[in-house]
Design a protein around this motif. Structure first.
Motif, mmCIF file in Angstrom:
data_model
loop_
_atom_site.group_PDB
_atom_site.id
_atom_site.type_symbol
_atom_site.label_atom_id
_atom_site.label_comp_id
_atom_site.label_asym_id
_atom_site.label_seq_id
_atom_site.Cartn_x
_atom_site.Cartn_y
_atom_site.Cartn_z
ATOM 1 N N SER A 107 0.811 -1.211 0.000
ATOM 2 C CA SER A 107 0.000 0.000 0.000
ATOM 3 C C SER A 107 0.853 1.274 0.000
ATOM 4 O O SER A 107 0.352 2.353 -0.269
ATOM 5 N N VAL A 108 2.143 1.147 0.301
ATOM 6 C CA VAL A 108 3.031 2.309 0.313
ATOM 7 C C VAL A 108 3.892 2.253 -0.934
ATOM 8 O O VAL A 108 4.480 1.226 -1.240
ATOM 9 N N PRO A 109 3.983 3.336 -1.703
ATOM 10 C CA PRO A 109 4.781 3.312 -2.933
ATOM 11 C C PRO A 109 6.257 3.034 -2.649
ATOM 12 O O PRO A 109 6.800 3.485 -1.655
ATOM 13 N N GLU A 110 6.879 2.298 -3.557
ATOM 14 C CA GLU A 110 8.279 1.923 -3.374
ATOM 15 C C GLU A 110 9.234 3.052 -3.709
ATOM 16 O O GLU A 110 10.409 2.955 -3.434
ATOM 17 N N SER A 111 8.765 4.111 -4.304
ATOM 18 C CA SER A 111 9.661 5.153 -4.777
ATOM 19 C C SER A 111 10.030 6.153 -3.688
ATOM 20 O O SER A 111 10.591 7.183 -3.975
ATOM 21 N N ARG A 112 9.726 5.854 -2.458
ATOM 22 C CA ARG A 112 10.037 6.795 -1.386
ATOM 23 C C ARG A 112 11.538 6.903 -1.174
ATOM 24 O O ARG A 112 12.261 5.918 -1.184
ATOM 25 N N LEU A 113 11.982 8.121 -0.920
ATOM 26 C CA LEU A 113 13.377 8.395 -0.619
ATOM 27 C C LEU A 113 13.523 8.602 0.882
ATOM 28 O O LEU A 113 12.602 9.052 1.547
ATOM 29 N N VAL A 114 14.692 8.303 1.390
ATOM 30 C CA VAL A 114 14.970 8.547 2.799
ATOM 31 C C VAL A 114 16.049 9.616 2.869
ATOM 32 O O VAL A 114 17.122 9.458 2.312
ATOM 33 N N THR A 115 15.729 10.713 3.531
ATOM 34 C CA THR A 115 16.711 11.765 3.753
ATOM 35 C C THR A 115 17.039 11.756 5.234
ATOM 36 O O THR A 115 16.155 11.930 6.062
ATOM 37 N N ARG A 116 18.299 11.528 5.549
ATOM 38 C CA ARG A 116 18.733 11.456 6.940
ATOM 39 C C ARG A 116 19.684 12.601 7.249
ATOM 40 O O ARG A 116 20.466 13.002 6.421
ATOM 41 N N SER A 117 19.588 13.088 8.472
ATOM 42 C CA SER A 117 20.496 14.106 8.964
ATOM 43 C C SER A 117 20.976 13.673 10.343
ATOM 44 O O SER A 117 20.188 13.202 11.155
ATOM 45 N N VAL A 118 22.267 13.836 10.600
ATOM 46 C CA VAL A 118 22.819 13.420 11.884
ATOM 47 C C VAL A 118 22.557 14.473 12.945
ATOM 48 O O VAL A 118 22.088 14.175 14.027
ATOM 49 N N VAL A 119 22.873 15.736 12.658
ATOM 50 C CA VAL A 119 22.631 16.823 13.600
ATOM 51 C C VAL A 119 21.969 17.953 12.834
ATOM 52 O O VAL A 119 22.581 18.489 11.919
ATOM 53 N N PRO A 120 20.768 18.335 13.138
ATOM 54 C CA PRO A 120 19.833 17.728 14.064
ATOM 55 C C PRO A 120 19.346 16.380 13.540
ATOM 56 O O PRO A 120 19.333 16.147 12.332
ATOM 57 N N VAL A 121 18.936 15.513 14.441
ATOM 58 C CA VAL A 121 18.498 14.174 14.068
ATOM 59 C C VAL A 121 17.227 14.286 13.237
ATOM 60 O O VAL A 121 16.253 14.898 13.652
ATOM 61 N N SER A 122 17.275 13.721 12.034
ATOM 62 C CA SER A 122 16.128 13.813 11.144
ATOM 63 C C SER A 122 16.097 12.616 10.209
ATOM 64 O O SER A 122 17.128 12.220 9.670
ATOM 65 N N VAL A 123 14.920 12.044 10.039
ATOM 66 C CA VAL A 123 14.670 10.996 9.054
ATOM 67 C C VAL A 123 13.388 11.412 8.337
ATOM 68 O O VAL A 123 12.323 11.432 8.933
ATOM 69 N N VAL A 124 13.511 11.768 7.060
ATOM 70 C CA VAL A 124 12.371 12.269 6.298
ATOM 71 C C VAL A 124 12.075 11.303 5.162
ATOM 72 O O VAL A 124 12.969 10.892 4.430
ATOM 73 N N CYS A 125 10.800 10.926 5.023
ATOM 74 C CA CYS A 125 10.356 10.084 3.919
ATOM 75 C C CYS A 125 9.638 10.981 2.913
ATOM 76 O O CYS A 125 8.728 11.716 3.287
ATOM 77 N N GLU A 126 10.046 10.900 1.665
ATOM 78 C CA GLU A 126 9.439 11.737 0.642
ATOM 79 C C GLU A 126 9.333 10.974 -0.670
ATOM 80 O O GLU A 126 10.101 10.070 -0.935
ATOM 81 N N GLU A 127 8.347 11.355 -1.478
ATOM 82 C CA GLU A 127 8.153 10.727 -2.789
ATOM 83 C C GLU A 127 9.248 11.155 -3.762
ATOM 84 O O GLU A 127 9.698 10.376 -4.575
ATOM 85 N N TYR A 128 9.646 12.411 -3.690
ATOM 86 C CA TYR A 128 10.678 12.965 -4.566
ATOM 87 C C TYR A 128 11.380 14.079 -3.780
ATOM 88 O O TYR A 128 10.840 14.577 -2.793
ATOM 89 N N PRO A 129 12.585 14.472 -4.182
ATOM 90 C CA PRO A 129 13.286 15.530 -3.440
ATOM 91 C C PRO A 129 12.475 16.827 -3.426
ATOM 92 O O PRO A 129 11.995 17.290 -4.453
ATOM 93 N N GLY A 130 12.288 17.378 -2.237
ATOM 94 C CA GLY A 130 11.522 18.608 -2.083
ATOM 95 C C GLY A 130 10.028 18.398 -1.997
ATOM 96 O O GLY A 130 9.253 19.345 -2.166
ATOM 97 N N ASP A 131 9.576 17.181 -1.740
ATOM 98 C CA ASP A 131 8.160 16.861 -1.651
ATOM 99 C C ASP A 131 7.513 17.635 -0.501
ATOM 100 O O ASP A 131 7.965 17.539 0.640
ATOM 101 N N PRO A 132 6.442 18.419 -0.766
ATOM 102 C CA PRO A 132 5.805 19.166 0.330
ATOM 103 C C PRO A 132 5.041 18.258 1.293
ATOM 104 O O PRO A 132 4.743 18.667 2.415
#
Length: 157
Positions: free
Chosen positions: A86-111
């Motif tokens: 049910s979840v699209p496979e095209s999701r990207l994972v954007t990680r940041s170490v400081v500050p701690v962040s894990v963002v799931c997005e369909e494409y870069p810059g997804d609102p």
């Protein structure tokens, strides 16, 4: 090997929590700051603060790695066995170490991107790190603070 290191850090952190609590209880019982103004108490307080910051940091970075709940993951990086159709496979994972962040997005810059890390993680990491460094920096001056703040009649040992 990593398990032994993690276990040692856990034992040192929890031991420091208990000893800091004992020192605070002694200070409350004596109605004096004398039990808290030892360099070793400041070092233990620094260990406790850094331990809490480290636990928050690890919990933030482990966000999104639950193979039992595939919908919580960004499915682009999941094995076929745990993939949720049910979840699209095209999701990207954007990680940041400081500050701690894990963002799931369909494409870069997804609102409609979703932040996976809870909101309390970064304040705890920064506050714990700052308190830990501050307590460690005050440790050399604990003797001078004790002489200045605790008069002989106030329970200074």
């Amino acid at each position: 090997m990593i398990v032994f290191i993690g276990l040692a850090v856990l034992v040192v952190g929890l031991t420091s929590v208990v000893t800091c609590a004992v020192h605070v209880a002694a200070a409350v019982r004596m109605r004096s700051a004398a039990p808290l103004l030892h360099p070793w108490v400041f070092v233990q307080a620094a260990v406790v603060a850094l331990f809490c910051a480290g636990l928050a940091f690890l919990s933030g970075h482990m966000t999104g790695f639950d193979p039992t709940d595939p919908s919580s993951l960004c499915n682009g990086r999941v094995s076929r066995m745990f993939r949720d159709p049910s979840v699209p496979e095209s999701r990207l994972v954007t990680r940041s170490v400081v500050p701690v962040s894990v963002v799931c997005e369909e494409y870069p810059g997804d609102p409609d991107a979703t932040e996976q890390v809870p909101g309390w993680v970064n304040p705890v990491v920064f506050a714990g790190g700052g308190l830990g460094l501050g307590a460690a920096g005050l440790a050399p001056f604990a003797g001078a603070l004790r002489r200045r703040l605790c008069r002989p009649g106030q329970g200074a040992a």
